[in-house]
Scaffold this motif. Structure first.
Motif, PDB file in Angstrom:
ATOM      1  N   GLU A  28       0.463  -1.152  -0.152  1.00 19.91           N
ATOM      2  CA  GLU A  28      -0.135   0.396  -0.368  1.00 19.91           C
ATOM      3  C   GLU A  28       1.234   1.750   0.198  1.00 19.91           C
ATOM      4  O   GLU A  28       1.883   1.143   0.250  1.00 19.91           O
ATOM      5  N   LEU A  29      -0.047   1.992   0.069  1.00 22.22           N
ATOM      6  CA  LEU A  29       0.737   3.363  -0.132  1.00 22.22           C
ATOM      7  C   LEU A  29       1.351   3.971   0.615  1.00 22.22           C
ATOM      8  O   LEU A  29       2.689   4.353   1.174  1.00 22.22           O
ATOM      9  N   VAL A  30       0.735   3.836   2.277  1.00 22.38           N
ATOM     10  CA  VAL A  30       0.679   3.857   3.128  1.00 22.38           C
ATOM     11  C   VAL A  30       2.171   3.734   4.150  1.00 22.38           C
ATOM     12  O   VAL A  30       3.599   3.716   4.300  1.00 22.38           O
ATOM     13  N   GLU A  31       2.369   2.545   2.811  1.00 15.15           N
ATOM     14  CA  GLU A  31       3.321   1.463   3.715  1.00 15.15           C
ATOM     15  C   GLU A  31       4.864   1.574   3.223  1.00 15.15           C
ATOM     16  O   GLU A  31       6.171   1.806   3.609  1.00 15.15           O
ATOM     17  N   TYR A  32       4.629   2.285   1.725  1.00 13.43           N
ATOM     18  CA  TYR A  32       6.003   3.248   1.041  1.00 13.43           C
ATOM     19  C   TYR A  32       6.477   4.380   1.746  1.00 13.43           C
ATOM     20  O   TYR A  32       7.545   4.886   2.411  1.00 13.43           O
ATOM     21  N   VAL A  33       5.160   4.936   2.490  1.00 14.27           N
ATOM     22  CA  VAL A  33       5.282   6.057   3.527  1.00 14.27           C
ATOM     23  C   VAL A  33       6.065   5.798   4.397  1.00 14.27           C
ATOM     24  O   VAL A  33       7.222   6.585   4.766  1.00 14.27           O
ATOM     25  N   ALA A  35       8.328   3.099   5.295  1.00 12.21           N
ATOM     26  CA  ALA A  35       9.285   3.068   4.638  1.00 12.21           C
ATOM     27  C   ALA A  35      10.183   3.838   4.232  1.00 12.21           C
ATOM     28  O   ALA A  35      11.810   3.851   4.610  1.00 12.21           O
ATOM     29  N   ALA A  36       9.826   4.544   3.575  1.00  9.91           N
ATOM     30  CA  ALA A  36      10.747   6.005   3.064  1.00  9.91           C
ATOM     31  C   ALA A  36      11.254   6.597   4.587  1.00  9.91           C
ATOM     32  O   ALA A  36      12.081   6.825   4.919  1.00  9.91           O
ATOM     33  N   ILE A  37       9.867   7.045   5.353  1.00 14.88           N
ATOM     34  CA  ILE A  37      10.562   7.733   6.889  1.00 14.88           C
ATOM     35  C   ILE A  37      11.735   6.971   7.231  1.00 14.88           C
ATOM     36  O   ILE A  37      13.035   7.586   7.988  1.00 14.88           O
ATOM     37  N   LYS A  38      11.441   5.606   7.970  1.00 11.48           N
ATOM     38  CA  LYS A  38      12.268   4.293   8.641  1.00 11.48           C
ATOM     39  C   LYS A  38      13.484   4.579   8.244  1.00 11.48           C
ATOM     40  O   LYS A  38      14.848   4.762   8.751  1.00 11.48           O
ATOM     41  N   ASP A  39      13.949   4.720   6.691  1.00 13.40           N
ATOM     42  CA  ASP A  39      15.394   5.053   5.823  1.00 13.40           C
ATOM     43  C   ASP A  39      15.124   6.489   5.885  1.00 13.40           C
ATOM     44  O   ASP A  39      16.960   6.156   5.446  1.00 13.40           O
ATOM     45  N   GLY A  40      14.967   7.198   7.220  1.00 13.58           N
ATOM     46  CA  GLY A  40      15.616   8.090   5.761  1.00 13.58           C
ATOM     47  C   GLY A  40      15.228   9.498   5.213  1.00 13.58           C
ATOM     48  O   GLY A  40      16.508  10.154   4.675  1.00 13.58           O
ATOM     49  N   LEU A  41      14.959   8.522   3.789  1.00 12.52           N
ATOM     50  CA  LEU A  41      13.785   9.601   2.893  1.00 12.52           C
ATOM     51  C   LEU A  41      13.473  11.045   3.370  1.00 12.52           C
ATOM     52  O   LEU A  41      12.665  11.018   4.228  1.00 12.52           O
ATOM     53  N   GLN A  42      13.881  12.094   3.080  1.00  7.01           N
ATOM     54  CA  GLN A  42      13.074  13.219   3.407  1.00  7.01           C
ATOM     55  C   GLN A  42      12.147  13.649   2.292  1.00  7.01           C
ATOM     56  O   GLN A  42      10.958  14.449   2.380  1.00  7.01           O
ATOM     57  N   VAL A  43      11.832  13.205   0.798  1.00  9.80           N
ATOM     58  CA  VAL A  43      11.306  13.559  -0.091  1.00  9.80           C
ATOM     59  C   VAL A  43      10.967  11.942  -0.797  1.00  9.80           C
ATOM     60  O   VAL A  43      11.800  11.550  -1.286  1.00  9.80           O
ATOM     61  N   LEU A  44       9.585  11.584  -0.839  1.00  9.08           N
ATOM     62  CA  LEU A  44       9.303  10.145  -1.063  1.00  9.08           C
ATOM     63  C   LEU A  44       7.859  10.707  -2.451  1.00  9.08           C
ATOM     64  O   LEU A  44       6.793  11.504  -2.442  1.00  9.08           O
ATOM     65  N   LEU A  77      -2.475  11.416   2.059  1.00 11.38           N
ATOM     66  CA  LEU A  77      -1.237  10.762   2.768  1.00 11.38           C
ATOM     67  C   LEU A  77      -0.235  12.332   3.028  1.00 11.38           C
ATOM     68  O   LEU A  77       0.216  12.707   3.777  1.00 11.38           O
ATOM     69  N   GLN A  78       0.229  13.143   1.522  1.00  8.37           N
ATOM     70  CA  GLN A  78       0.653  14.492   2.274  1.00  8.37           C
ATOM     71  C   GLN A  78       0.475  15.146   3.004  1.00  8.37           C
ATOM     72  O   GLN A  78       0.575  15.533   4.165  1.00  8.37           O
ATOM     73  N   ARG A  79      -1.733  15.157   3.763  1.00  4.31           N
ATOM     74  CA  ARG A  79      -2.366  15.614   4.534  1.00  4.31           C
ATOM     75  C   ARG A  79      -1.682  15.513   5.657  1.00  4.31           C
ATOM     76  O   ARG A  79      -1.673  16.276   6.797  1.00  4.31           O
ATOM     77  N   THR A  80      -1.705  13.527   6.162  1.00  3.76           N
ATOM     78  CA  THR A  80      -1.225  13.182   6.838  1.00  3.76           C
ATOM     79  C   THR A  80      -0.144  13.562   7.651  1.00  3.76           C
ATOM     80  O   THR A  80       0.165  12.440   9.243  1.00  3.76           O
ATOM     81  N   LYS A  82       3.811  14.853   7.797  1.00  2.00           N
ATOM     82  CA  LYS A  82       4.059  16.354   7.669  1.00  2.00           C
ATOM     83  C   LYS A  82       5.694  15.751   7.560  1.00  2.00           C
ATOM     84  O   LYS A  82       6.645  17.069   7.813  1.00  2.00           O
ATOM     85  N   GLU A  83       6.213  14.949   8.350  1.00  2.00           N
ATOM     86  CA  GLU A  83       7.507  14.699   9.135  1.00  2.00           C
ATOM     87  C   GLU A  83       8.765  14.003   7.612  1.00  2.00           C
ATOM     88  O   GLU A  83       9.323  13.632   7.636  1.00  2.00           O
ATOM     89  N   ILE A  84       7.506  14.211   6.555  1.00  2.00           N
ATOM     90  CA  ILE A  84       8.011  13.723   4.793  1.00  2.00           C
ATOM     91  C   ILE A  84       7.628  14.523   4.028  1.00  2.00           C
ATOM     92  O   ILE A  84       6.192  14.980   4.556  1.00  2.00           O
ATOM     93  N   THR A  85       7.952  15.146   2.769  1.00  2.00           N
ATOM     94  CA  THR A  85       7.836  15.541   2.191  1.00  2.00           C
ATOM     95  C   THR A  85       6.719  14.840   1.047  1.00  2.00           C
ATOM     96  O   THR A  85       7.915  14.007   0.251  1.00  2.00           O
ATOM     97  N   LEU A  86       5.413  14.276   0.220  1.00  3.05           N
ATOM     98  CA  LEU A  86       4.853  13.608   0.018  1.00  3.05           C
ATOM     99  C   LEU A  86       4.544  14.064  -1.093  1.00  3.05           C
ATOM    100  O   LEU A  86       4.534  15.557  -1.285  1.00  3.05           O
ATOM    101  N   LEU A  87       5.195  13.774  -2.637  1.00  5.03           N
ATOM    102  CA  LEU A  87       4.134  14.178  -3.928  1.00  5.03           C
ATOM    103  C   LEU A  87       3.557  13.493  -4.882  1.00  5.03           C
ATOM    104  O   LEU A  87       4.066  12.161  -4.840  1.00  5.03           O
ATOM    105  N   THR A  88       2.956  13.538  -5.601  1.00  7.81           N
ATOM    106  CA  THR A  88       1.504  13.088  -6.129  1.00  7.81           C
ATOM    107  C   THR A  88       2.614  12.750  -7.699  1.00  7.81           C
ATOM    108  O   THR A  88       2.149  13.968  -8.217  1.00  7.81           O
ATOM    109  N   GLY A  89       2.767  12.195  -8.475  1.00  4.15           N
ATOM    110  CA  GLY A  89       2.780  12.349  -9.716  1.00  4.15           C
ATOM    111  C   GLY A  89       2.672  10.986  -9.935  1.00  4.15           C
ATOM    112  O   GLY A  89       1.707  10.025 -10.543  1.00  4.15           O
TER     113      GLY A  89
END
Length: 280
Positions: A28-33, A35-44, A77-80, A82-89
């Motif tokens: 699911e998209l939230v699982e990527y969010v 994982a991204a936060i856990k691994d230190g990504l700032q932008v997904l 997910l962008q709205r909820t 805020k600890e990571i910058t999420l972009l819709t592409g």
């Protein structure tokens, strides 16, 4: 987007992400969010394969009826988070018949943050679309790929081009034809100042056999070595199809560039208007 300019280290950015929506990804998209936060990504950046109104290229993308659900979920997910910058592409193949639809519907009406571009299919003389890997290693198909890639870059719709060396999955040799076609892609990208992506996922696909031995389907070392001759903007992305590799494959793309001494962008700037600017 917050009303301020933000600078991110590019190694902490991934703009090429797929989930279950694409039909061949996992999670699911939230699982990527998470994982991204856990691994230190700032932008997904989420970038599902863009479904077409006529269901063209449906083999590797969500049904068109899923599009609004996907975009709504990304925005939620962008709205909820805020600890990571999420972009819709969306990752798009280009059909010029739908040029206005990409621009007016996706970019303006739906406010998609970015469209990226790729060529996954070519047409047979019958008009039937076929995935690249199904084509024989022949010059005419290499040139057809190059023409399609240049057409997409020239459209003015796309923020960057992904895996431009995907022709390596069917055109087996690095010869004068491959060099000439690669130069055409580089000249177009540099002319329009469109970034090109080194794709970390390709390093983990089954290798292809050539007369010089086995090599990855992509990224192609001679392609990216040749790229050093051009004033290109180059980024690295994961092309993740499962949450566990959303950061790891970004690192692989950057390590690939490092090994061949290829200059890669160091920063992603998101300005007050939400525009992405890659910078060294």
């Amino acid at each position: 987007m917050d009303n301020e300019t933000i600078v991110f280290a590019i190694r902490n950015v991934n703009l090429h992400t797929h989930s279950w929506y694409c039909g061949h990804g996992e999670g699911e998209l939230v699982e990527y969010v998470s994982a991204a936060i856990k691994d230190g990504l700032q932008v997904l950046g989420f970038s599902e394969h863009c479904p077409m109104p006529n269901e063209r290229w449906a083999m590797i993308r969500m049904p068109f009826s899923f599009l609004n659900n996907y975009l709504d979920e990304c925005k939620a997910l962008q709205r909820t988070h805020k600890e990571i910058t999420l972009l819709t592409g969306l990752e798009c193949d280009y059909d010029p018949f739908f040029h206005s639809w990409y621009k007016e519907y996706l970019i303006k009406e739906k406010e998609v943050d970015y469209l990226s571009f790729a060529v996954h299919f070519l047409q047979h003389s019958s008009g039937r679309d076929e995935y690249l890997q199904e084509f024989p290693s022949e010059k005419k198909f290499l040139h057809a790929y190059t023409d399609a890639y240049i057409e997409g870059l020239s459209s003015g719709l796309f923020r960057f081009g992904v895996h431009p060396d995907l022709f390596g999955c069917f055109y087996k040799e690095w010869d004068e034809e491959a060099i000439a076609c690669s130069r055409s892609i580089f000249e177009c990208a540099s002319s329009y100042n469109i970034p090109l992506e080194i794709n970390g996922s390709g390093l983990h696909k089954p290798p292809i056999s050539t007369t010089k031995g086995k090599r990855p389907l992509y990224p192609l070392i001679p392609f990216w070595t040749l790229a050093k001759e051009y004033p290109l903007t180059i980024i690295g992305s994961s092309d993740a199809h499962r949450p566990q590799v959303v950061k790891a494959y970004v690192d692989d793309a950057h390590e690939f560039a490092k090994k061949i001494n290829l200059k890669i962008e160091t920063s992603l700037i998101i300005d007050r208007d939400g525009k992405m600017i890659f910078s060294n």
